[in-house]
Design a protein around this motif. Structure first.
Motif, PDB file in Angstrom:
ATOM      1  N   GLU A 126      88.395  68.493  43.287  1.00 36.58           N
ATOM      2  CA  GLU A 126      88.293  69.829  43.880  1.00 36.58           C
ATOM      3  C   GLU A 126      88.783  70.920  42.929  1.00 36.58           C
ATOM      4  OE1 GLU A 126      89.039  69.330  48.613  1.00 36.58           O
ATOM      5  OE2 GLU A 126      90.683  68.686  47.300  1.00 36.58           O
ATOM      6  N   MET A 127      89.677  70.571  42.005  1.00 31.00           N
ATOM      7  CA  MET A 127      90.241  71.564  41.082  1.00 31.00           C
ATOM      8  C   MET A 127      89.483  71.662  39.763  1.00 31.00           C
ATOM      9  SD  MET A 127      94.313  71.023  41.643  1.00 31.00           S
ATOM     10  CE  MET A 127      94.724  72.512  40.729  1.00 31.00           C
ATOM     11  N   LYS A 128      88.617  70.705  39.484  1.00 28.76           N
ATOM     12  CA  LYS A 128      87.943  70.657  38.179  1.00 28.76           C
ATOM     13  C   LYS A 128      86.914  71.777  38.030  1.00 28.76           C
ATOM     14  CE  LYS A 128      85.799  67.536  34.975  1.00 28.76           C
ATOM     15  NZ  LYS A 128      85.459  66.194  34.627  1.00 28.76           N
ATOM     16  N   TRP A 129      86.877  72.345  36.825  1.00 32.49           N
ATOM     17  CA  TRP A 129      85.893  73.366  36.502  1.00 32.49           C
ATOM     18  C   TRP A 129      84.561  72.701  36.172  1.00 32.49           C
ATOM     19  CZ3 TRP A 129      88.620  77.066  32.503  1.00 32.49           C
ATOM     20  CH2 TRP A 129      89.764  77.622  33.091  1.00 32.49           C
ATOM     21  N   SER A 130      83.477  73.434  36.343  1.00 38.08           N
ATOM     22  CA  SER A 130      82.145  72.971  35.942  1.00 38.08           C
ATOM     23  C   SER A 130      81.756  73.678  34.658  1.00 38.08           C
ATOM     24  CB  SER A 130      81.107  73.307  37.021  1.00 38.08           C
ATOM     25  OG  SER A 130      81.424  72.657  38.227  1.00 38.08           O
ATOM     26  N   THR A 131      81.235  72.921  33.701  1.00 36.94           N
ATOM     27  CA  THR A 131      80.740  73.515  32.461  1.00 36.94           C
ATOM     28  C   THR A 131      79.260  73.800  32.645  1.00 36.94           C
ATOM     29  OG1 THR A 131      82.366  72.273  31.181  1.00 36.94           O
ATOM     30  CG2 THR A 131      80.499  73.207  29.963  1.00 36.94           C
ATOM     31  N   LEU A 132      78.884  75.082  32.606  1.00 42.90           N
ATOM     32  CA  LEU A 132      77.497  75.484  32.818  1.00 42.90           C
ATOM     33  C   LEU A 132      76.697  75.453  31.521  1.00 42.90           C
ATOM     34  CD1 LEU A 132      78.152  78.489  35.246  1.00 42.90           C
ATOM     35  CD2 LEU A 132      77.709  76.078  35.814  1.00 42.90           C
ATOM     36  N   SER A 133      77.353  75.781  30.411  1.00 45.04           N
ATOM     37  CA  SER A 133      76.709  75.690  29.092  1.00 45.04           C
ATOM     38  C   SER A 133      77.798  75.610  28.039  1.00 45.04           C
ATOM     39  CB  SER A 133      75.798  76.898  28.839  1.00 45.04           C
ATOM     40  OG  SER A 133      76.559  78.081  28.722  1.00 45.04           O
ATOM     41  N   SER A 134      77.394  75.169  26.847  1.00 45.32           N
ATOM     42  CA  SER A 134      78.347  74.992  25.760  1.00 45.32           C
ATOM     43  C   SER A 134      77.653  75.271  24.434  1.00 45.32           C
ATOM     44  CB  SER A 134      78.876  73.547  25.788  1.00 45.32           C
ATOM     45  OG  SER A 134      79.963  73.403  24.941  1.00 45.32           O
ATOM     46  N   GLU A 135      78.336  76.020  23.567  1.00 45.58           N
ATOM     47  CA  GLU A 135      77.781  76.338  22.245  1.00 45.58           C
ATOM     48  C   GLU A 135      78.797  75.942  21.177  1.00 45.58           C
ATOM     49  OE1 GLU A 135      76.468  80.243  19.575  1.00 45.58           O
ATOM     50  OE2 GLU A 135      77.282  80.532  21.586  1.00 45.58           O
ATOM     51  N   GLN A 136      78.356  75.094  20.239  1.00 46.32           N
ATOM     52  CA  GLN A 136      79.220  74.669  19.137  1.00 46.32           C
ATOM     53  C   GLN A 136      79.312  75.807  18.128  1.00 46.32           C
ATOM     54  OE1 GLN A 136      80.434  71.366  19.408  1.00 46.32           O
ATOM     55  NE2 GLN A 136      81.905  72.005  17.885  1.00 46.32           N
ATOM     56  N   LEU A 137      80.538  76.254  17.818  1.00 45.93           N
ATOM     57  CA  LEU A 137      80.737  77.362  16.883  1.00 45.93           C
ATOM     58  C   LEU A 137      81.163  76.882  15.503  1.00 45.93           C
ATOM     59  CD1 LEU A 137      82.694  79.719  19.299  1.00 45.93           C
ATOM     60  CD2 LEU A 137      80.248  79.783  18.753  1.00 45.93           C
ATOM     61  N   ILE A 138      82.019  75.866  15.454  1.00 42.31           N
ATOM     62  CA  ILE A 138      82.505  75.284  14.194  1.00 42.31           C
ATOM     63  C   ILE A 138      82.410  73.777  14.342  1.00 42.31           C
ATOM     64  CG2 ILE A 138      84.499  74.973  12.667  1.00 42.31           C
ATOM     65  CD1 ILE A 138      85.558  77.669  13.721  1.00 42.31           C
ATOM     66  N   ASN A 139      81.913  73.113  13.299  1.00 40.62           N
ATOM     67  CA  ASN A 139      81.801  71.657  13.340  1.00 40.62           C
ATOM     68  C   ASN A 139      82.214  71.096  11.979  1.00 40.62           C
ATOM     69  OD1 ASN A 139      81.287  69.052  14.031  1.00 40.62           O
ATOM     70  ND2 ASN A 139      79.076  69.303  14.301  1.00 40.62           N
ATOM     71  N   ARG A 140      83.522  70.977  11.792  1.00 41.26           N
ATOM     72  CA  ARG A 140      84.093  70.471  10.545  1.00 41.26           C
ATOM     73  C   ARG A 140      84.814  69.162  10.841  1.00 41.26           C
ATOM     74  NH1 ARG A 140      82.024  71.799   6.529  1.00 41.26           N
ATOM     75  NH2 ARG A 140      83.901  71.495   5.329  1.00 41.26           N
ATOM     76  N   PRO A 141      85.081  68.342   9.816  1.00 37.67           N
ATOM     77  CA  PRO A 141      85.730  67.047  10.079  1.00 37.67           C
ATOM     78  C   PRO A 141      87.077  67.168  10.797  1.00 37.67           C
ATOM     79  CG  PRO A 141      84.872  67.100   7.845  1.00 37.67           C
ATOM     80  CD  PRO A 141      84.704  68.488   8.412  1.00 37.67           C
ATOM     81  N   TRP A 142      87.892  68.189  10.499  1.00 35.94           N
ATOM     82  CA  TRP A 142      89.229  68.284  11.088  1.00 35.94           C
ATOM     83  C   TRP A 142      89.323  69.294  12.208  1.00 35.94           C
ATOM     84  CZ3 TRP A 142      91.811  64.237   9.816  1.00 35.94           C
ATOM     85  CH2 TRP A 142      91.582  63.641   8.586  1.00 35.94           C
TER      86      TRP A 142
END
Length: 193
Positions: A11-27
């Motif tokens: 009941e407390m969990k948020w829903s993710t409607l969309s997601s955009e990757q901004l940075i994708n580095r190994p660390w």
């Protein structure tokens, strides 16, 4: 006593409607999520940082001294006193990462190992965990093998001195303060037996 019924995790969990990757580095990976809260409100800019799993180690020598490190931390621009810490590599177990990091950073190996706690660095905006280990009876068997960006000074301290440093606030890294407090609590409990 508050008799209000607690809501379930679902009941407390948020829903993710969309997601955009901004940075994708190994660390470091960073994304911007659009989320909907249980009350229906939508936020289109919620940022999440993804780091690898981390470890840290409270290492005690055969003589009962604790191994500490000093190194520069660029984020705050300070030289920080710390316990051994590092990253779990892909496919590596946290215990093996902790043993590898202790040897690489300090040259100490062996001993008896136990995980004393697992903590979340900042669960509001980060999705990783830090596994905290206690290694008792380690000994110096090797030289340091540092990464290109590491410049670590290693030194030994008595438990009493480390506890004084902790009480004084000499350790500023929260991921190290928490397991050190747990360690000293466990030590006190062991002494009562």
């Amino acid at each position: 006593m508050d008799k209000t019924k607690q809501r379930s995790d679902k009941e407390m969990k948020w829903s993710t409607l969309s997601s955009e990757q901004l940075i994708n580095r190994p660390w470091l990976k960073a994304r911007r999520d659009t989320v909907q809260l249980p009350n229906g409100k939508v936020y289109d800019e919620y940022y999440v940082l993804s780091y690898p799993t981390w470890i840290n180690v409270i290492a005690e020598t055969e003589d009962g001294e604790l191994i500490l490190e000093r190194q520069y931390r660029h984020g705050l621009g300070v030289v920080s006193t710390e316990i051994c810490a590092g990253v779990v590599e892909d496919g590596e177990l946290p215990l093996h990462a902790a043993q590898r990091e202790l040897e690489e950073e300090t040259g100490y190996t062996g001993g008896e190992w136990e995980e004393i706690m697992t903590i979340a660095p900042n669960p509001g905006v980060m999705d990783n965990l830090c596994h905290c280990f206690y290694a008792r009876g380690v000994k110096k068997t090797n030289n340091q093998h540092l990464d290109a960006t590491e410049d670590i000074e290693v030194f030994l301290c008595s438990k009493e001195k480390v506890k004084e440093m902790l009480l004084r606030g000499d350790f500023i890294q929260a991921l190290m303060v928490a397991p050190l407090w747990k360690y000293f609590t466990l030590q006190k409990d062991d002494n009562k037996r």
